[in-house]
Design an enzyme around this catalytic site. Structure first.
Site, short mmCIF file in Angstrom:
data_model
loop_
_atom_site.label_atom_id
_atom_site.label_comp_id
_atom_site.label_asym_id
_atom_site.label_seq_id
_atom_site.Cartn_x
_atom_site.Cartn_y
_atom_site.Cartn_z
N GLY B 50 79.93 31.38 47.96
CA GLY B 50 78.56 31.27 48.45
C GLY B 50 78.03 30.28 47.92
N ALA B 54 71.24 29.04 44.86
CA ALA B 54 71.85 30.39 43.79
C ALA B 54 73.52 29.59 43.27
CB ALA B 54 71.99 31.81 43.29
N SER B 294 55.76 32.85 60.53
CA SER B 294 55.71 32.14 58.98
C SER B 294 54.23 33.57 58.56
CB SER B 294 55.33 30.89 58.86
OG SER B 294 54.03 30.69 57.68
N ARG B 340 53.06 42.40 52.36
CA ARG B 340 54.20 42.82 53.63
C ARG B 340 54.23 44.19 53.93
NH1 ARG B 340 58.57 37.90 51.80
NH2 ARG B 340 57.44 35.80 52.02
N LEU B 451 63.31 31.31 46.78
CA LEU B 451 63.61 30.51 46.26
C LEU B 451 63.68 30.30 44.90
CD1 LEU B 451 62.17 28.17 49.44
CD2 LEU B 451 64.06 29.11 49.33
#
Lengths: 226, 645, 246
Positions: B50, B54, B294, B340, B451
């Site tokens: 990946g 990260a 957003s 959320r 992030l």
């Protein structure tokens, strides 16, 4: 790779060569057109200008010395210009071995897309132009003075010569319209804010130059100058 | 293989977590960890799977440290990993605003935001490192938003009361990923990292109890390859695509994690999924993915649905009195800005009542009419113009003229492979970073924290902790002749062979869609015992049907995207089952996991700290999985019930 | 609506490739262009044919994977839009749509519409970075960056590396991509120490990878889904000439 070598080998360096030589040639064209304007002061003035070109800077330089220096300089510029153009064109051909089945240009102006073929037309014209008016080989009045050759060239019966001349001048105009701005962009002197303005200047300059060059055959054909 | 039930095994403990005052733990661990001398690093191989925040950051940093790194990604370039799509920003406890922020406050907010289902030690480390991340990214040239004085701008995000989110317009993920990508490319050029793009990891090779290599398929040639190393790092992202429709990229998949799970890595908290409230609704059966709008839109947009069921009038024709601004009504204190999970569930509830708008009644209005009236059209355009354009591009509707339609969509998965404080899984030598691990977000991730965690793991945690393991190496040389390698290859090639020769009449995508609908229905925003049991019954049937009816055209050779997808669906089906089981076992509601049986009188999530203050780490057995509980201890942040009224 | 698709099919790098016609019916105007291809592919799979291979991933216009030339225009007719964000409502019943891959020697076709764009990664490897090993950074506020520079750097940094610029360029040049990175890193103070070496190395690598040279036609910026301006190439030229000590 040394820096100077890297410059001419790289596509950006080649482009810079094209820009610098192009600007030299544009400078020449401008003074050439300016000189042509002498025709409006009569045949004598035109011939006198031509004579002056041969004696300028004498006796520091020999007779026609300046002219030959200019010719050598121009030849070098032309060679440099064509070399870089050819080299980039061949590169472009190699860069896309398989063509698009469906291809339509998005934005490129007519001028931008015809730089290469336009350049070829201009070269052919320049060769003819030299053989015609400089050496006189292709002129109907080879032994006449500059103005006599000029008037013989654009005689109404030789309309096809006039037509070729007009075509060539217009082609030069298109070539400069993109080329001038492109040279400035290549030398890194354009930016988003200036781009529109610079493109306008390039267009204006090209139109002016075309008008100056076309005014000569127009004047001869219409009998404005005799 | 089915696992409709489970057994409970020994509790699991994070043996690497240091003790003592929380601020000192990360220093303590770094000091306690063994070091590898520079000459030895050159003899140690590390595989990184990946290339997102990260993985990209880890590969670049490990390369800088001198390890021999092999990096793998399924995309054509490491720059395309889905971290690139993150919009909002990245949190850091810089306190540049002097507004009361601190490492401790970021730590506190994150533990609370995770609904007290994360580890205090990990989260505190994350908050500490957050500061270094911003420094690092700026040094790499990441063009963060700045103020006129030339200093970094920040904004507040996701209900935080301090302004600690650094951002680069609505493309923060892109800019951070490109920073990591460029650092990675620098190491590739330096020869410390060997890049293998368009390679998909299909199995983990475990030899003598250690992760020693991976089996990959070269997606261009179709060749099955093995790669060996002294340690393997998985940074292969989350599993939101188990729902078929999500905001994840089409290629995001669980295969690398799942195959590692099958080889012995425990999978923790699979049921913790985050549903984002502001996505563009589904427009038809052809829908292949969902697009996030957003969250900042909720600052000025008002959410409403018609008061009457089945009201099919155009939004403009519905008078004010017949509109229900339900968030403002139910949560007067936070209104349209509730977190959320709450906004998402409220939208689902009104749609379930039959008051949803748009195709299929699966949508609610996000209306800017008031904002336009209050601020003027130009001001709204300046603030949200690019988002409005994106919305119009996709839906063909202009939000200036009619309200936006939004609906929740799966966005992020907090669960993942279980790791200790060193990010090491239960397989020695297998490390897991970023969204692929489970560790820092608990049951709910706060905005702008993904992030932060990806980069913290990749740049700072893993490079410091992996040495402790590698100091014991280099381990015995192994190659593809080892029986474990042969067995893994046989397994991989066997499945490919089975898929391409199966003469069925359904595409893998059609199964994936069906699985997704099932999961959305029964393991989505609201979960019930009956629903989960039904899903646990249906998934094995679906799997059986898959193997009977799936059709994959082409062969295992060369590029075969149908084959790639089919392989991923196989693992999604297995994961789906574990998710449902985990959701069934956790009879409390917490964060992104809402069990209808566990709600308070107002219909809000009701945690059950007494019985569920643990990480559920699942061990794969081939039949009924084994649940290992890791007890969560809260010494610094007292668990409390979240309230947004 | 019903459409006629003419799609480039090519089995592998060695195959010559050809346009193949596929009729497709019942296309919804709400579909994205790629969803329309998904529908075609599901049909092809069930018919036992190989689906059309095409690159795609995020499907929200940011990863840069999708790469189709649609009726002669990279990413299709809508300005500043990637293929994945293009929707079928821009087409009408009975339309014929030609779909081709990016065409450039530097981007060889792998299969059908999928091309190999690792050449772009190689350009970045040549210097498209700032050497800042992890852990070595000073405080983020140690060096202020004028807002105008930061904004301009950001604009250039929004390049998604899709390669549409190369696909559109009559010269097959990758100069807009290269220039976007030169501009981004050249505008921030952290990028100054390596500025000269960066532009020299990136341009030379670009040239070595069989991309064509830029002749300022502007086709690249017209199709760029992120609207990277031509100005970036002017900046690259200036930096390059300066670095070459002209």
């Amino acid at each position: 790779m040394t820096r100077s070598k890297s410059l001419t080998r790289s596509t950006v360096g080649k482009k810079a060569v094209m820009a610098v030589t192009g600007l030299m040639l544009v400078g020449f064209l401008f003074f050439h057109a300016l000189g042509n304007m002498k025709v409006f002061f009569g045949g004598d003035a035109f011939d006198h200008y031509s004579h002056w070109l041969r004696t300028v800077l004498t006796p520091i330089l020999p007779h026609e010395g300046f002219l030959w220096l200019a010719r050598v300089g121009l030849l070098a510029a032309v060679i440099g210009h064509i070399w870089s153009a050819t080299s980039l064109a061949l590169r472009a051909k190699r860069a896309r071995p398989v063509k698009y089945a469906h291809r339509k240009p998005v934005q490129g102006s007519y001028a931008a897309r015809t730089m290469r073929w336009g350049g070829v037309i201009v070269v052919l014209f320049v060769i003819y132009h030299i053989l015609d008016l400089t050496t006189g080989h292709l002129n109907p009045n080879p032994d006449g003075g500059p103005f006599a050759r000029l008037s013989a060239d654009f005689a109404p019966s030789r309309w096809y010569v006039t037509a070729f001349y007009v075509l060539a001048v217009v082609t030069v105009g298109f070539h400069l319209r993109h080329g001038l701005w492109s040279a400035i962009q290549t030398l890194g002197r354009s930016n988003e804010r200036r781009e529109k303005f610079l493109k306008g200047v390039a267009l204006g300059f090209s139109v002016l130059l075309c008008a100056m060059f076309l005014s000569v055959p127009f004047a001869v054909v219409t009998g404005l100058v005799k | 293989m089915t696992f409709s039930d489970y057994t409970e095994g020994e509790p699991i403990k994070d043996s690497k977590a240091p003790e003592g005052p929380i601020e000192t733990r990360w220093d303590k661990r770094r000091f306690g960890a063994k070091l590898v001398n520079p000459a030895n690093k050159r003899k140690l191989d590390v595989i990184v799977v990946g290339t997102g925040l990260a993985g990209g950051a880890a590969a670049a940093t490990l390369g800088e440290l001198g390890y021999r790194v092999k990096s793998f990604c399924y995309q054509d370039s490491p720059r395309r990993a889905h971290s690139i799509a993150a919009q909002g920003g990245i949190n850091a406890a810089k306190n540049y605003r002097n507004d009361g922020d601190s490492i401790h406050r970021l730590f506190y907010d994150t533990v609370k935001g995770g609904d007290f289902r994360s580890r205090e030690s990990n989260v505190h480390r994350l908050a500490q490192i957050s500061v270094e991340i911003i420094d690092q990214c700026v040094a790499q040239g990441v063009p963060f938003a700045r103020e006129y004085g030339g200093l970094l701008d920040t904004r507040s995000f996701g209900g935080a009361q301090v302004s600690r989110t650094f951002y680069a317009r609505g493309q923060t993920g892109q800019q951070l990923l490109l920073g990591a990508y460029q650092a990675l490319e620098r190491q590739i050029a330096a020869g410390t990292v060997e890049m293998h793009s368009r390679h998909e990891m299909l199995d983990l090779i475990v030899i003598d109890g250690r992760a020693r290599g991976i089996v990959v398929r070269d997606m261009v040639s179709g060749e099955i390859e093995t790669h060996f190393a002294d340690a393997v790092v998985l940074a292969s992202g989350g599993y939101g695509n188990v729902f078929y429709l999500s905001t994840n990229a089409k290629g995001c998949n669980v295969t690398a994690s799942w195959r590692a799970h099958r080889r012995g890595a425990y999978f923790a908290n699979p049921c913790y999924t985050q549903i984002h409230p502001t996505c563009i609704p589904v427009s038809g059966d052809h829908q292949s993915k969902l697009t996030l709008m957003s969250e900042s839109l909720r600052n000025d947009g008002r959410v409403w649905v018609p008061k009457a069921k089945g009201d099919t009038r155009r939004a403009a024709d519905i008078p004010e009195a017949e509109r229900d601004y339900y968030l403002e009504r139910i949560y007067p204190a936070f209104g349209n800005l509730v977190p959320r999970d709450i906004a998402s569930r409220a939208a689902k509830n009104v749609c379930d009542e039959g008051r949803g708008v748009g195709p299929g009644g699966l949508g609610v209005y996000l209306d800017f009419a008031d904002a336009i009236k209050r601020l003027g059209r130009d001001a709204v355009d300046a603030k949200y113009g690019n988002l409005f354009e994106m919305y119009e591009r996709i839906t063909g509707e202009n939000p200036f003229e009619q309200p936006m339609r939004i609906y929740p969509a799966v966005h992020y998965t907090m669960g993942g492979l279980w790791v200790d404080y060193d990010l090491q899984s239960t397989i020695p030598g297998l490390f897991v970073a970023g969204e692929a691990n489970f560790s820092d977000h608990g049951a709910n991730r706060l905005g702008a924290s993904a992030l932060m965690q990806g980069l913290a793991d990749g740049y700072f945690v893993l490079p410091n902790t992996i040495g402790d393991y590698l100091a014991a190496g280099p381990f015995d040389k192994v190659d593809e002749s080892h029986p474990a390698s042969k067995e893994a290859i046989a397994k991989v090639t066997g499945q490919i062979e089975r898929l391409v020769t199966n003469d069925g009449d359904r595409t893998a995508d059609s199964f994936h869609r069906e699985l997704g609908q099932l999961m959305w229905e029964y393991c989505g925003m609201e979960r019930t015992e009956a629903g989960l049991r039904k899903a646990l019954e249906r998934i094995p049937e679906l799997r059986e049907e898959f193997w009977k009816r799936v059709k994959v055209s082409g062969t295992g050779e060369g590029l075969n995207q149908a084959l790639e997808r089919a392989g991923r669906v196989v693992d999604f089906m297995d994961l789906a089952e574990l998710m449902c089981l985990d959701a069934l076992a956790r009879t409390e509601s917490c964060g992104g996991h809402f069990r209808a049986e566990s709600q308070d009188a107002d219909g809000e999530a009701q945690r059950d700290d007494e019985n569920f203050s643990y990480v559920a780490a699942w061990e794969h057995t081939g039949s009924a999985p084994v649940l290992h509980k890791e007890e969560l201890v809260f010494e610094y942040v007292k668990p409390s019930q979240r309230s947004y009224k | 609506m019903n459409l006629t698709l003419r799609i480039w099919r090519q089995n592998g790098p060695g195959d010559k490739g050809r346009m193949v016609t596929y009729p497709l019916s019942d296309v919804s105007p709400d579909m994205s262009f790629l969803e329309m291809l998904d529908v075609l592919n599901e049909k092809l799979i069930l018919d036992g044919e190989e689906p059309v291979a095409f690159d795609h991933d995020c499907r929200e216009g940011i990863c840069g994977a999708c790469s189709l030339v649609i009726n002669g225009t990279p990413h299709g007719p809508q300005k500043a839009t990637t293929t994945c964000q293009l929707h079928m409502r821009h087409y009408k019943d009975g339309d014929t749509i030609d779909i081709e891959p990016w065409r450039a020697r530097a981007f060889p076709v792998i299969k059908d519409l999928v091309v190999d764009r690792t050449a772009f990664d190689k350009i970045i490897q040549a210097g498209g970075y700032i050497s800042a090993p992890t852990g070595s950074a000073p405080d983020a506020h140690a060096v202020p960056v004028p807002k105008a520079d930061a904004d301009a750097a950001f604009e250039a940094a929004t390049c998604i590396g899709c390669g549409a610029c190369v696909a559109a360029c009559p010269n097959g040049s990758g100069m807009l991509f290269t220039a976007a990175k030169i501009t981004h890193l050249g505008l921030v103070p952290q990028g100054q120490p390596e500025r000269d070496e960066r532009v020299l190395n990136m341009v030379h690598t670009h040239d070595e990878l069989d991309f064509g040279g830029c002749t300022n036609t502007g086709e690249c910026t017209a199709v760029c889904p992120k609207g990277i301006p031509l100005e970036t190439i002017g900046r690259l030229n200036r930096d390059f000439l300066k670095a070459s000590k002209v």
